[in-house]
Write an enzyme that holds these catalytic residues in place. Sequence first.
Site, PDB file in Angstrom:
ATOM      1  N   TYR A 116       0.856  -1.183   0.000  1.00 40.30           N
ATOM      2  CA  TYR A 116       0.000   0.000   0.000  1.00 40.30           C
ATOM      3  C   TYR A 116       0.894   1.235   0.000  1.00 40.30           C
ATOM      4  CZ  TYR A 116      -3.353   3.524   1.685  1.00 40.30           C
ATOM      5  OH  TYR A 116      -4.139   4.655   1.837  1.00 40.30           O
ATOM      6  N   ASP A 138       9.232   2.763  -0.096  1.00 41.73           N
ATOM      7  CA  ASP A 138       8.186   3.396   0.696  1.00 41.73           C
ATOM      8  C   ASP A 138       8.338   2.885   2.125  1.00 41.73           C
ATOM      9  OD1 ASP A 138       5.982   4.335   1.969  1.00 41.73           O
ATOM     10  OD2 ASP A 138       4.520   3.585   0.518  1.00 41.73           O
ATOM     11  N   LYS A 150       4.417   8.137   9.436  1.00 41.14           N
ATOM     12  CA  LYS A 150       4.055   7.524  10.712  1.00 41.14           C
ATOM     13  C   LYS A 150       5.016   7.857  11.860  1.00 41.14           C
ATOM     14  CE  LYS A 150       0.868   4.373   8.546  1.00 41.14           C
ATOM     15  NZ  LYS A 150       0.962   3.825   7.210  1.00 41.14           N
TER      16      LYS A 150
HETATM   17  C1  LIG Z   1       0.322   4.398   5.869  1.00 43.84           C
HETATM   18  C2  LIG Z   1       1.083   4.226   4.614  1.00 43.84           C
HETATM   19  C3  LIG Z   1       1.035   5.164   3.572  1.00 43.84           C
HETATM   20  C4  LIG Z   1       0.088   6.323   3.576  1.00 43.84           C
HETATM   21  O1  LIG Z   1       0.348   7.207   4.591  1.00 43.84           O
HETATM   22  P1  LIG Z   1      -0.821   8.230   5.059  1.00 43.84           P
HETATM   23  O2  LIG Z   1      -0.137   9.110   6.040  1.00 43.84           O
HETATM   24  O3  LIG Z   1      -1.908   7.374   5.617  1.00 43.84           O
HETATM   25  O4  LIG Z   1      -1.267   8.949   3.821  1.00 43.84           O
HETATM   26  C5  LIG Z   1       1.882   4.997   2.495  1.00 43.84           C
HETATM   27  N1  LIG Z   1       2.716   3.954   2.423  1.00 43.84           N
HETATM   28  C6  LIG Z   1       2.777   3.029   3.390  1.00 43.84           C
HETATM   29  C7  LIG Z   1       3.755   1.920   3.277  1.00 43.84           C
HETATM   30  C8  LIG Z   1       1.946   3.113   4.513  1.00 43.84           C
HETATM   31  O5  LIG Z   1       1.973   2.152   5.438  1.00 43.84           O
END
Ligand SMILES: *Cc1c(COP(=O)(O)O)cnc(C)c1O
Length: 423
Positions: free
Chosen positions: A142, A237, A265
């Site tokens: 994701y 990511d 995060k």
């Molecule tokens: C949570 C997440 C996102 C998106 O981050 P948001 O702050 O919710 O927009 C993108 N990539 C990864 C791997 C994530 O876990």
Amino acid sequence: MSIHESLFERAVNVIPGGVNSPVRAFGSVGGTPLYVKSGKGSKIQSSDGRELTDFCCSWGAMILGHANEEVTEVISEQAALGTSFGINTEKEVVFAEKLCSLVPFMDSVRLVNSGTEAVMTAIRIARGVTGRRRLLKFDGCYHGHSDSVLVSAGSGLLTGGNLTSRGIPRQIASDTFVAPYNDISAVSEIVHEKGHEIAAILVEPVAGNMGLIMPDANYLAKLRHLADCCGALLIFDEVIDGFRFDLSAYASIIGVKPDLITLGKVIGGGMPLAAVGGKDVFMRELAPNGLIYQAGTLSGNPLAVSAGMKVLEILERDNPYPHLAACGDRLSSIINAGAEKKGAQLRCAQYRGVFTLFCSDKSVQNLADARECDTKAFARLFHRMLEQGYYLSPSQFEVGFVSAVHTMAQIESFANAVVDACE
Ligand SMILES: *Cc1c(COP(=O)(O)O)cnc(C)c1O
């Protein structure tokens, strides 16, 4: 009617589906979603007055637990000095210096407000510097909710994927190739046929959005090699991974250098803060120096940056990482030994305190394996844990997080409760 039910009933009248992010909706576990009144340390207080041990931890953002006193203090101090100016502040310079010093291959970094924005910007940089349109991503990873990444595996590797949301132009899906995670031959095939069209290979180095799945040995190094072969950028990511396993990116742990990296995060300490960074040759193409546009009213605001900076300072000073890893190892060893003894269909995948309880009797290596899990059994396990005072992320395809303030005793009690409850 419980307080949660009545709040949810009001919520669905004014918020689509009653939630501001679909993952909160209990869609896959059933029942009424939880409302939280407050949190302190490893515990959250629900609106109906229960105290729960939290393993969601704002999807990993709260690595120090809720309402850490030092973080709260800097937030209050900064709130009194102004929350956002739309003008530069010293704090964002100091924070960017800190991030770049802790992530060695990151020459410079642009601060944004969410992981979605960070990835969207990374993709735009990759397309801007390569002049190419297409992306290669992995099924089950994701990357936020921007158009190009809401694509799952289609009928063939080389035909592009299927859109996972309405409202995205169909052509976007054909621009995104989707390979199974941990399958390097699929990536080789796509790169061999279409490599000259690919702007970026985008991957969560440790996958955390289909449950926890570790990369196979050398998988990421091979992705690095294949990206180099076709002239695509490699984007890690690390919105979950970064600063979660160590005081740096996962890339630093395994020694594979991506061209661009996204963070989120943990680095925001529970505030809206994320980042995209990487090699200077690419980052300098961003406006105002370069022609790749990106901007944000609240980007790098002093409130979020103060919280993020304090979190990094505490992580550096207290080094909770050995504790996270020890708790995680204890958790998975109790659960896996107990489940095996009972003959239960449960496996705890775990790395340095991040875990998933897979309701399956085989190890999960990719999304297809994860889909074979018994999601109904997971829903029952989730609700049994909730009854006993443990809040897990409400889906089989998510991860749980141990924080620095969860104690070994709490972990052992939780693990034993899981063993008792599993089928
Ligand atoms: C949570 C997440 C996102 C998106 O981050 P948001 O702050 O919710 O927009 C993108 N990539 C990864 C791997 C994530 O876990």
